[in-house]
Write a protein that holds these residues in place. Sequence first.
Motif, PDB file in Angstrom:
ATOM      1  N   PRO A 133     129.257 106.447  73.797  1.00  0.00           N
ATOM      2  CA  PRO A 133     129.847 107.834  74.265  1.00  0.00           C
ATOM      3  C   PRO A 133     130.581 108.191  73.436  1.00  0.00           C
ATOM      4  O   PRO A 133     131.509 108.006  72.688  1.00  0.00           O
ATOM      5  N   VAL A 134     130.516 109.594  73.632  1.00  0.00           N
ATOM      6  CA  VAL A 134     130.858 110.260  72.250  1.00  0.00           C
ATOM      7  C   VAL A 134     131.914 110.684  72.495  1.00  0.00           C
ATOM      8  O   VAL A 134     132.677 110.422  71.173  1.00  0.00           O
ATOM      9  N   ASP A 135     133.214 110.159  73.622  1.00  0.00           N
ATOM     10  CA  ASP A 135     134.554 110.407  73.674  1.00  0.00           C
ATOM     11  C   ASP A 135     135.326 109.386  73.185  1.00  0.00           C
ATOM     12  O   ASP A 135     136.411 109.435  73.158  1.00  0.00           O
ATOM     13  N   GLU A 136     134.209 108.197  72.150  1.00  0.00           N
ATOM     14  CA  GLU A 136     134.888 106.677  71.848  1.00  0.00           C
ATOM     15  C   GLU A 136     134.148 106.800  70.473  1.00  0.00           C
ATOM     16  O   GLU A 136     135.082 106.023  69.853  1.00  0.00           O
ATOM     17  N   VAL A 137     133.925 108.126  69.457  1.00  0.00           N
ATOM     18  CA  VAL A 137     133.769 107.739  68.273  1.00  0.00           C
ATOM     19  C   VAL A 137     134.637 107.942  67.565  1.00  0.00           C
ATOM     20  O   VAL A 137     134.847 109.383  67.748  1.00  0.00           O
ATOM     21  N   ALA A 138     134.843 107.981  66.444  1.00  0.00           N
ATOM     22  CA  ALA A 138     135.906 108.148  65.894  1.00  0.00           C
ATOM     23  C   ALA A 138     136.268 109.632  65.096  1.00  0.00           C
ATOM     24  O   ALA A 138     135.009 110.468  64.735  1.00  0.00           O
ATOM     25  N   GLU A 139     137.055 110.557  65.201  1.00  0.00           N
ATOM     26  CA  GLU A 139     136.653 112.070  64.541  1.00  0.00           C
ATOM     27  C   GLU A 139     136.202 111.898  63.459  1.00  0.00           C
ATOM     28  O   GLU A 139     135.369 113.199  63.226  1.00  0.00           O
ATOM     29  N   PHE A 140     136.504 111.416  62.440  1.00  0.00           N
ATOM     30  CA  PHE A 140     136.316 111.633  61.052  1.00  0.00           C
ATOM     31  C   PHE A 140     134.473 111.277  61.175  1.00  0.00           C
ATOM     32  O   PHE A 140     134.325 112.064  59.862  1.00  0.00           O
ATOM     33  N   GLU A 141     133.842 110.965  62.361  1.00  0.00           N
ATOM     34  CA  GLU A 141     132.313 111.130  62.004  1.00  0.00           C
ATOM     35  C   GLU A 141     131.498 112.219  61.942  1.00  0.00           C
ATOM     36  O   GLU A 141     130.451 112.577  61.569  1.00  0.00           O
ATOM     37  N   TYR A 142     132.413 112.910  62.522  1.00  0.00           N
ATOM     38  CA  TYR A 142     131.852 114.674  63.005  1.00  0.00           C
ATOM     39  C   TYR A 142     131.537 114.796  61.153  1.00  0.00           C
ATOM     40  O   TYR A 142     130.265 115.568  61.637  1.00  0.00           O
ATOM     41  N   ILE A 194     125.812 119.427  67.068  1.00  0.00           N
ATOM     42  CA  ILE A 194     124.840 120.006  67.764  1.00  0.00           C
ATOM     43  C   ILE A 194     124.859 120.773  69.197  1.00  0.00           C
ATOM     44  O   ILE A 194     125.641 120.330  69.839  1.00  0.00           O
ATOM     45  N   LYS A 195     123.972 121.889  69.215  1.00  0.00           N
ATOM     46  CA  LYS A 195     124.481 123.289  70.533  1.00  0.00           C
ATOM     47  C   LYS A 195     123.613 121.746  71.836  1.00  0.00           C
ATOM     48  O   LYS A 195     122.694 121.119  72.343  1.00  0.00           O
ATOM     49  N   ASP A 196     124.836 121.384  72.627  1.00  0.00           N
ATOM     50  CA  ASP A 196     125.134 120.723  73.588  1.00  0.00           C
ATOM     51  C   ASP A 196     123.994 121.503  75.067  1.00  0.00           C
ATOM     52  O   ASP A 196     123.940 122.870  75.111  1.00  0.00           O
ATOM     53  N   PRO A 197     122.212 120.736  74.687  1.00  0.00           N
ATOM     54  CA  PRO A 197     121.944 122.808  75.808  1.00  0.00           C
ATOM     55  C   PRO A 197     122.364 122.558  77.157  1.00  0.00           C
ATOM     56  O   PRO A 197     121.554 123.999  77.723  1.00  0.00           O
ATOM     57  N   ASP A 198     123.207 121.686  77.745  1.00  0.00           N
ATOM     58  CA  ASP A 198     123.457 121.578  79.206  1.00  0.00           C
ATOM     59  C   ASP A 198     124.294 122.683  78.924  1.00  0.00           C
ATOM     60  O   ASP A 198     125.195 124.107  80.286  1.00  0.00           O
ATOM     61  N   LYS A 231     126.660 115.217  66.840  1.00  0.00           N
ATOM     62  CA  LYS A 231     125.056 114.949  66.499  1.00  0.00           C
ATOM     63  C   LYS A 231     124.860 113.263  66.505  1.00  0.00           C
ATOM     64  O   LYS A 231     124.732 112.911  65.318  1.00  0.00           O
ATOM     65  N   MET A 232     124.919 112.925  67.296  1.00  0.00           N
ATOM     66  CA  MET A 232     124.351 110.873  67.841  1.00  0.00           C
ATOM     67  C   MET A 232     123.172 110.638  66.921  1.00  0.00           C
ATOM     68  O   MET A 232     121.969 111.331  67.162  1.00  0.00           O
TER      69      MET A 232
END
Length: 260
Positions: A186-195, A201-205, A212-213
């Motif tokens: 899940p995106v919310d589990e990814v470390a901040e420095f990976e951004y 990327i813009k979320d289409p919803d 950008k995974m």
Amino acid sequence: MATDQPKFDLINAYTPPGKVAASFIAHQGPIDLILGPWGSGKTVAAVHKMVFHAATLFPVCKDGWVHVRTAAIRDTYREMAKTALQSWEEFFPRDGPYTSSEKGAWSGGQDRPVKHILEFDVKRMVRGNWQKIPVRFEIEFAAIGQANLDSFFKGYEISMGWMNECDLLHEDVPGRLFGRTARYPPVDEVAEFEYERLGTIKDPDTGEEALKMPRIVLGDYNPPDESNWTYKRHIEEPEKWPDYHFSNNHPACRPTQKTD
């Protein structure tokens, strides 16, 4: 002198059979397909492509681990056991040194899905410094058989997908499988420095900027006849499929031509 190239002894022990296989392994999707005759090394290249990207591309999570989940898809369980699963076990046996010590790290089999969990360390450049990062790589081998595609793919939340001998699968499988990628971790589990490394990327919803995974679907296949969807996309109209990266793993290999 330090470089930004990852250090990964597990994958460095493997030498691709040629430049085309090496390019296939290095490519980062969206959909990477490799064509070649039997024995050309395309299935082994697919095995190492998945582990290579798990080690070098997918993000580090807040717990300090890289978490990757892959689905390996085939037409039947019998054929899966003879091809994809056999090649996988040659390099990553169930009792091998990379199999996780957790309970159930290898499970399933006998006409049902097989799950295998690997754990290994990789050195990555993180904010200018080399760091040892643990990787947890989970793969499930499953066969579609006569299942409805919608019901088969509905439960998948994966990082990558592998279509073994994809010419034997329905033409809708690549798109369906790709639609299930970028759901793990899940995106919310990814470390901040990976951004900073992966970008946004813009979320289409929602219209909001999101991480950008990485999203990769890979497939291997033998030379098909001209009625097959792989022939149509690879040979007849590749310009209509810009998200596909096609590799021919043998210079003498050409799709079968029909004769009158």
